[in-house]
Scaffold this active site. Structure first.
Site, PDB file in Angstrom:
ATOM      1  N   LYS A 198     -10.031  -6.084 -16.283  1.00  0.00           N
ATOM      2  CA  LYS A 198     -11.077  -5.118 -15.889  1.00  0.00           C
ATOM      3  C   LYS A 198     -11.121  -4.912 -14.365  1.00  0.00           C
ATOM      4  O   LYS A 198     -12.155  -4.520 -13.812  1.00  0.00           O
ATOM      5  CB  LYS A 198     -12.456  -5.605 -16.357  1.00  0.00           C
ATOM      6  CG  LYS A 198     -12.600  -5.737 -17.861  1.00  0.00           C
ATOM      7  CD  LYS A 198     -13.017  -4.405 -18.479  1.00  0.00           C
ATOM      8  CE  LYS A 198     -13.247  -4.486 -19.960  1.00  0.00           C
ATOM      9  NZ  LYS A 198     -12.056  -4.121 -20.754  1.00  0.00           N
ATOM     10  N   HIS A 245       1.099   2.706   6.597  1.00  0.00           N
ATOM     11  CA  HIS A 245       2.428   2.150   6.331  1.00  0.00           C
ATOM     12  C   HIS A 245       3.103   1.935   7.689  1.00  0.00           C
ATOM     13  O   HIS A 245       3.011   2.797   8.561  1.00  0.00           O
ATOM     14  CB  HIS A 245       3.221   3.143   5.471  1.00  0.00           C
ATOM     15  CG  HIS A 245       4.573   2.640   5.078  1.00  0.00           C
ATOM     16  ND1 HIS A 245       4.750   1.751   4.036  1.00  0.00           N
ATOM     17  CD2 HIS A 245       5.801   2.873   5.594  1.00  0.00           C
ATOM     18  CE1 HIS A 245       6.041   1.470   3.924  1.00  0.00           C
ATOM     19  NE2 HIS A 245       6.701   2.134   4.859  1.00  0.00           N
ATOM     20  N   ASP A 300       3.828   5.142  -1.482  1.00  0.00           N
ATOM     21  CA  ASP A 300       4.134   5.725  -0.166  1.00  0.00           C
ATOM     22  C   ASP A 300       4.541   7.195  -0.225  1.00  0.00           C
ATOM     23  O   ASP A 300       5.354   7.656   0.579  1.00  0.00           O
ATOM     24  CB  ASP A 300       5.262   4.923   0.525  1.00  0.00           C
ATOM     25  CG  ASP A 300       4.885   3.471   0.730  1.00  0.00           C
ATOM     26  OD1 ASP A 300       3.699   3.188   0.972  1.00  0.00           O
ATOM     27  OD2 ASP A 300       5.785   2.611   0.647  1.00  0.00           O
ATOM     28  N   GLU A 323      -0.934   0.856  15.015  1.00  0.00           N
ATOM     29  CA  GLU A 323      -1.720   1.028  13.778  1.00  0.00           C
ATOM     30  C   GLU A 323      -3.204   0.956  14.104  1.00  0.00           C
ATOM     31  O   GLU A 323      -4.011   1.718  13.574  1.00  0.00           O
ATOM     32  CB  GLU A 323      -1.376  -0.070  12.769  1.00  0.00           C
ATOM     33  CG  GLU A 323       0.011   0.050  12.177  1.00  0.00           C
ATOM     34  CD  GLU A 323       0.307  -1.031  11.142  1.00  0.00           C
ATOM     35  OE1 GLU A 323      -0.609  -1.459  10.417  1.00  0.00           O
ATOM     36  OE2 GLU A 323       1.475  -1.444  11.053  1.00  0.00           O
TER      37      GLU A 323
HETATM   38  C1  GRF Z   1       0.090  -3.582   8.290  1.00  0.00           C
HETATM   39  O1  GRF Z   1       1.338  -3.815   8.839  1.00  0.00           O
HETATM   40  C2  GRF Z   1       0.109  -2.288   7.509  1.00  0.00           C
HETATM   41  O2  GRF Z   1       1.018  -1.370   7.998  1.00  0.00           O
HETATM   42  C3  GRF Z   1       0.510  -2.732   6.139  1.00  0.00           C
HETATM   43  O3  GRF Z   1      -0.048  -4.016   5.981  1.00  0.00           O
HETATM   44  C4  GRF Z   1      -0.275  -4.618   7.245  1.00  0.00           C
HETATM   45  C5  GRF Z   1      -1.723  -4.998   7.286  1.00  0.00           C
HETATM   46  O4  GRF Z   1      -2.036  -5.792   8.377  1.00  0.00           O
HETATM   47  N1  GRF Z   1       0.101  -1.775   5.140  1.00  0.00           N
HETATM   48  P1  GRF Z   1      -3.554  -6.240   8.596  1.00  0.00           P
HETATM   49  O5  GRF Z   1      -3.990  -7.003   7.349  1.00  0.00           O
HETATM   50  O6  GRF Z   1      -4.363  -5.010   8.808  1.00  0.00           O
HETATM   51  O7  GRF Z   1      -3.536  -7.140   9.790  1.00  0.00           O
END
Ligand code: GRF
Length: 197
Positions: free
Chosen positions: A67, A109, A150, A179
């Site tokens: 679930k 990503h 992706d 990021e």
């Molecule tokens: C990052 O490298 C992101 O690109 C991928 O997972 C990782 C997450 O890192 N999807 P965090 O947990 O935000 O430090």
């Protein structure tokens, strides 16, 4: 205009989630972190949620058996989530959740999609592939999550150089730094209407 309510799914460190929470707190992003869900009870992401006084849930097959999708949907609905942020969520999100929040689920990503994506392309495997291909640039992509890994619409990207002496550690650190800028920036663009979901 009311703020966007954000719901997070994270499995481990949650550094991207923290960058977004910080940007919301400082006013750079006009959104409200409302709930954090992790499949991993020991994750730093849950610890961060607790420290930030954000409601959090551990939802996994060990807690919810078959679930899991329903539990995730219930938690996001309970907290009136507008947008779901995948931040290092290492499970394939169930089709039921993707259908329920169609077009409103974001992922980051660590490479320039559509290259270096797909099943098995996560973490160090992505950076290894980028290095093996001799790419001169890499960088994160924020995209919509659809039923294929992706594959959903690309919303925003940032390029970083790849240097000849790079290894997985140096490259992933350079990408991760971006990021933390790209993800909040993209959410703000959604909040102010520059990006329409
Ligand atoms: C990052 O490298 C992101 O690109 C991928 O997972 C990782 C997450 O890192 N999807 P965090 O947990 O935000 O430090």
């Amino acid at each position: 205009m009311s703020k966007l309510n954000l719901g997070f799914l994270a499995s481990h460190g949650g550094s991207n989630m923290q960058a977004i929470i910080d940007a919301c707190k400082s006013g750079k992003v006009s959104a409200e972190p409302c709930v954090v869900i992790s499949n991993n009870s020991d994750s730093k992401a849950l610890e961060r949620a607790k420290n930030e006084n954000i409601p959090f849930y551990h939802i996994s097959t060990s807690t919810h058996k078959d679930k899991v999708d329903d539990a995730i949907i219930d938690a996001f609905e309970k907290h009136n989530v507008d947008i779901i942020i995948l931040a290092g969520y290492m499970k394939k999100l169930g089709d039921k959740v993707i259908e329920r929040f169609k077009g409103k689920i974001l992922n980051i990503h660590p490479a320039l999609l559509p290259k270096f994506g797909g099943k098995g392309m996560y973490g160090k495997f992505v950076h290894e592939a980028v290095l093996a291909a001799g790419e001169k640039v890499s960088g994160p992509t924020v995209h919509i999550v659809d039923l294929i890994y992706d594959h959903g619409r690309i919303l925003n990207q940032k390029e970083v150089p790849v240097f000849p002496d790079d290894n997985v550690e140096t490259l992933s650190a350079r990408v991760l730094e971006q990021e933390h800028i790209l993800y909040p920036e993209t959410i703000q663009k959604i909040a102010n209407g520059e990006i329409v979901l």
